[in-house]
Design a protein around this motif. Structure first.
Motif, PDB file in Angstrom:
ATOM      1  N   SER A  52       0.683  -1.065   0.017  1.00 30.71           N
ATOM      2  CA  SER A  52       0.056  -0.129  -0.154  1.00 30.71           C
ATOM      3  C   SER A  52       0.948   1.018   0.117  1.00 30.71           C
ATOM      4  O   SER A  52       0.539   2.281  -0.693  1.00 30.71           O
ATOM      5  N   ILE A  53       1.792   1.306   0.702  1.00 29.73           N
ATOM      6  CA  ILE A  53       2.840   2.356   0.733  1.00 29.73           C
ATOM      7  C   ILE A  53       3.444   2.655  -0.390  1.00 29.73           C
ATOM      8  O   ILE A  53       3.648   3.545  -0.817  1.00 29.73           O
ATOM      9  N   SER A  54       4.125   1.294  -0.908  1.00 30.61           N
ATOM     10  CA  SER A  54       4.903   1.311  -2.134  1.00 30.61           C
ATOM     11  C   SER A  54       4.210   2.157  -3.271  1.00 30.61           C
ATOM     12  O   SER A  54       4.474   2.905  -4.165  1.00 30.61           O
ATOM     13  N   LEU A  55       2.791   1.484  -3.256  1.00 26.93           N
ATOM     14  CA  LEU A  55       1.519   1.909  -4.304  1.00 26.93           C
ATOM     15  C   LEU A  55       1.478   3.460  -4.358  1.00 26.93           C
ATOM     16  O   LEU A  55       1.436   4.214  -5.240  1.00 26.93           O
ATOM     17  N   GLY A  56       1.263   4.113  -2.954  1.00 32.17           N
ATOM     18  CA  GLY A  56       0.985   5.385  -2.707  1.00 32.17           C
ATOM     19  C   GLY A  56       2.176   6.356  -3.158  1.00 32.17           C
ATOM     20  O   GLY A  56       2.051   7.150  -3.899  1.00 32.17           O
ATOM     21  N   VAL A  57       3.450   5.764  -3.076  1.00 31.43           N
ATOM     22  CA  VAL A  57       4.618   6.519  -3.249  1.00 31.43           C
ATOM     23  C   VAL A  57       4.844   6.288  -4.860  1.00 31.43           C
ATOM     24  O   VAL A  57       4.975   7.660  -5.353  1.00 31.43           O
ATOM     25  N   ALA A  58       4.500   5.501  -5.438  1.00 29.67           N
ATOM     26  CA  ALA A  58       4.517   5.335  -6.921  1.00 29.67           C
ATOM     27  C   ALA A  58       3.637   6.257  -7.594  1.00 29.67           C
ATOM     28  O   ALA A  58       3.823   6.989  -8.677  1.00 29.67           O
ATOM     29  N   LEU A  59       2.332   6.249  -6.818  1.00 31.85           N
ATOM     30  CA  LEU A  59       1.532   7.098  -7.501  1.00 31.85           C
ATOM     31  C   LEU A  59       1.438   8.545  -7.501  1.00 31.85           C
ATOM     32  O   LEU A  59       1.502   9.619  -8.376  1.00 31.85           O
ATOM     33  N   LEU A  60       2.315   8.966  -6.353  1.00 32.01           N
ATOM     34  CA  LEU A  60       2.918  10.569  -6.137  1.00 32.01           C
ATOM     35  C   LEU A  60       3.948  10.876  -7.112  1.00 32.01           C
ATOM     36  O   LEU A  60       3.803  11.938  -7.878  1.00 32.01           O
ATOM     37  N   LEU A  61       4.762   9.688  -7.280  1.00 30.78           N
ATOM     38  CA  LEU A  61       5.859  10.085  -8.329  1.00 30.78           C
ATOM     39  C   LEU A  61       5.409  10.265  -9.954  1.00 30.78           C
ATOM     40  O   LEU A  61       5.745  10.903 -10.568  1.00 30.78           O
ATOM     41  N   THR A  62       4.225   9.234 -10.188  1.00 29.17           N
ATOM     42  CA  THR A  62       3.615   9.302 -11.372  1.00 29.17           C
ATOM     43  C   THR A  62       2.961  10.491 -11.687  1.00 29.17           C
ATOM     44  O   THR A  62       2.904  11.255 -12.639  1.00 29.17           O
ATOM     45  N   ALA A  63       2.087  11.199 -10.472  1.00 32.12           N
ATOM     46  CA  ALA A  63       1.604  12.372 -10.630  1.00 32.12           C
ATOM     47  C   ALA A  63       2.695  13.661 -10.871  1.00 32.12           C
ATOM     48  O   ALA A  63       2.490  14.308 -12.006  1.00 32.12           O
ATOM     49  N   ALA A  64       3.781  13.597 -10.056  1.00 32.66           N
ATOM     50  CA  ALA A  64       4.882  14.693 -10.482  1.00 32.66           C
ATOM     51  C   ALA A  64       5.292  14.391 -11.884  1.00 32.66           C
ATOM     52  O   ALA A  64       5.492  15.381 -12.559  1.00 32.66           O
ATOM     53  N   ALA A  65       5.508  13.231 -12.416  1.00 31.39           N
ATOM     54  CA  ALA A  65       5.891  12.828 -13.970  1.00 31.39           C
ATOM     55  C   ALA A  65       5.004  13.582 -14.835  1.00 31.39           C
ATOM     56  O   ALA A  65       5.363  14.270 -15.865  1.00 31.39           O
ATOM     57  N   ILE A  66       3.745  13.662 -14.527  1.00 30.16           N
ATOM     58  CA  ILE A  66       2.525  14.016 -15.462  1.00 30.16           C
ATOM     59  C   ILE A  66       2.803  15.867 -15.683  1.00 30.16           C
ATOM     60  O   ILE A  66       2.604  16.017 -16.516  1.00 30.16           O
ATOM     61  N   ILE A  67       2.753  16.191 -14.324  1.00 28.65           N
ATOM     62  CA  ILE A  67       2.792  17.510 -14.135  1.00 28.65           C
ATOM     63  C   ILE A  67       4.031  18.313 -14.818  1.00 28.65           C
ATOM     64  O   ILE A  67       3.930  19.197 -15.294  1.00 28.65           O
TER      65      ILE A  67
END
Length: 258
Positions: A105-120
């Motif tokens: 769950s924590i790894s998934l959450g961190v990966a999603l935040l990194l993905t959001a940053a990559a998109i922005i």
């Protein structure tokens, strides 16, 4: 409940078709948060789901000459061993345990935040990379850095099923700023297929795949991707990407606090 999984597959497929962002960014958190599926099973099932859906995309990109196979090989030479090592490590943890659930769950959450940053910040990263494109360090270290990025993606994707899409594309844009965008995307999609297949089969061997769930998701996602891809030309990218990034930040934060 099967029809709800199929509907979810359709919605996620349509968003993937519209935005090009990997389904794992949305499908895995949806299964965990909305349907209460154990994170390990959600990740394992989603990895095989991604391998099947992206295989079709790879065939299309390859036929059109959109895949730089050298980049794909460099990424895979780092990601495949890393995925195997990660599966090996996960196999020692108790199945369906709270500890495994929390790690994923924590790894998934961190990966999603990194993905959001990559998109922005994708455009800014590309502009900065273009300014440094002729630096000796940038050109000489490109291959080993690509392998290292592959290894990082291998670990991240195997644990969370997220990262092969937007995150991989963002890094490739930075490393290969002069390569056309379509070849960056094609190369990334081609790399995602063996990585997600290997990681998904690894999860299956350690008992983290629900085949019935996988079938229900595919039943909805394949027509969803087809429709989303056709509609993508009519929806402005500048509207879609901030909305998607905002969703990923909210979901990622929720999973870290879950």
């Amino acid at each position: 409940m099967d029809w709800m999984y199929t509907l979810s597959g359709f919605v996620v497929g349509a968003i993937v078709g519209l935005t090009g962002v990997g389904g794992g960014s949305l499908m895995t958190p949806l299964l965990v948060l909305l349907f209460g599926i154990h994170p390990a099973t959600a990740v394992g099932t989603d990895l095989l789901y991604a391998a099947i859906t992206k295989a079709g995309g790879t065939v299309v990109h390859a036929r059109k000459g959109h895949v730089d196979w050298r980049i794909t090989r460099l990424l895979a030479s780092g990601s495949m061993p890393a995925a195997l090592l990660t599966i090996w490590a996960l196999s020692f943890l108790p199945k369906q345990s709270a500890a495994v659930s929390q790690i994923i769950s924590i790894s998934l959450g961190v990966a999603l935040l990194l993905t959001a940053a990559a998109i922005i910040f994708r455009n800014q990263l590309q502009q900065q990379a273009l300014a440094q494109a002729d630096d000796v360090a940038h050109t000489q270290l490109r291959a080993p850095i690509t392998i290292a990025v592959g290894a990082l993606l291998g670990v991240l994707v195997t644990i969370s099923s997220v990262g092969a899409g937007a995150l991989g594309v963002a890094v490739l844009f930075y490393l290969y700023p002069r390569l056309p965008a379509i070849r960056i995307i094609g190369s990334d999609v081609a790399h995602a297929v063996p990585l997600t297949l290997l990681a998904g089969l690894g999860h299956w061997l350690i008992g983290s795949v629900d085949w019935s769930l996988l079938g229900s998701l595919l039943l909805g996602s394949l027509p969803g991707i087809w429709l989303g891809s056709h509609a993508s030309a009519k929806v402005p990218d500048r509207i879609l990407r901030p909305i998607l990034a905002g969703m990923l930040v909210l979901i990622g934060s929720k999973l870290i606090a879950h």
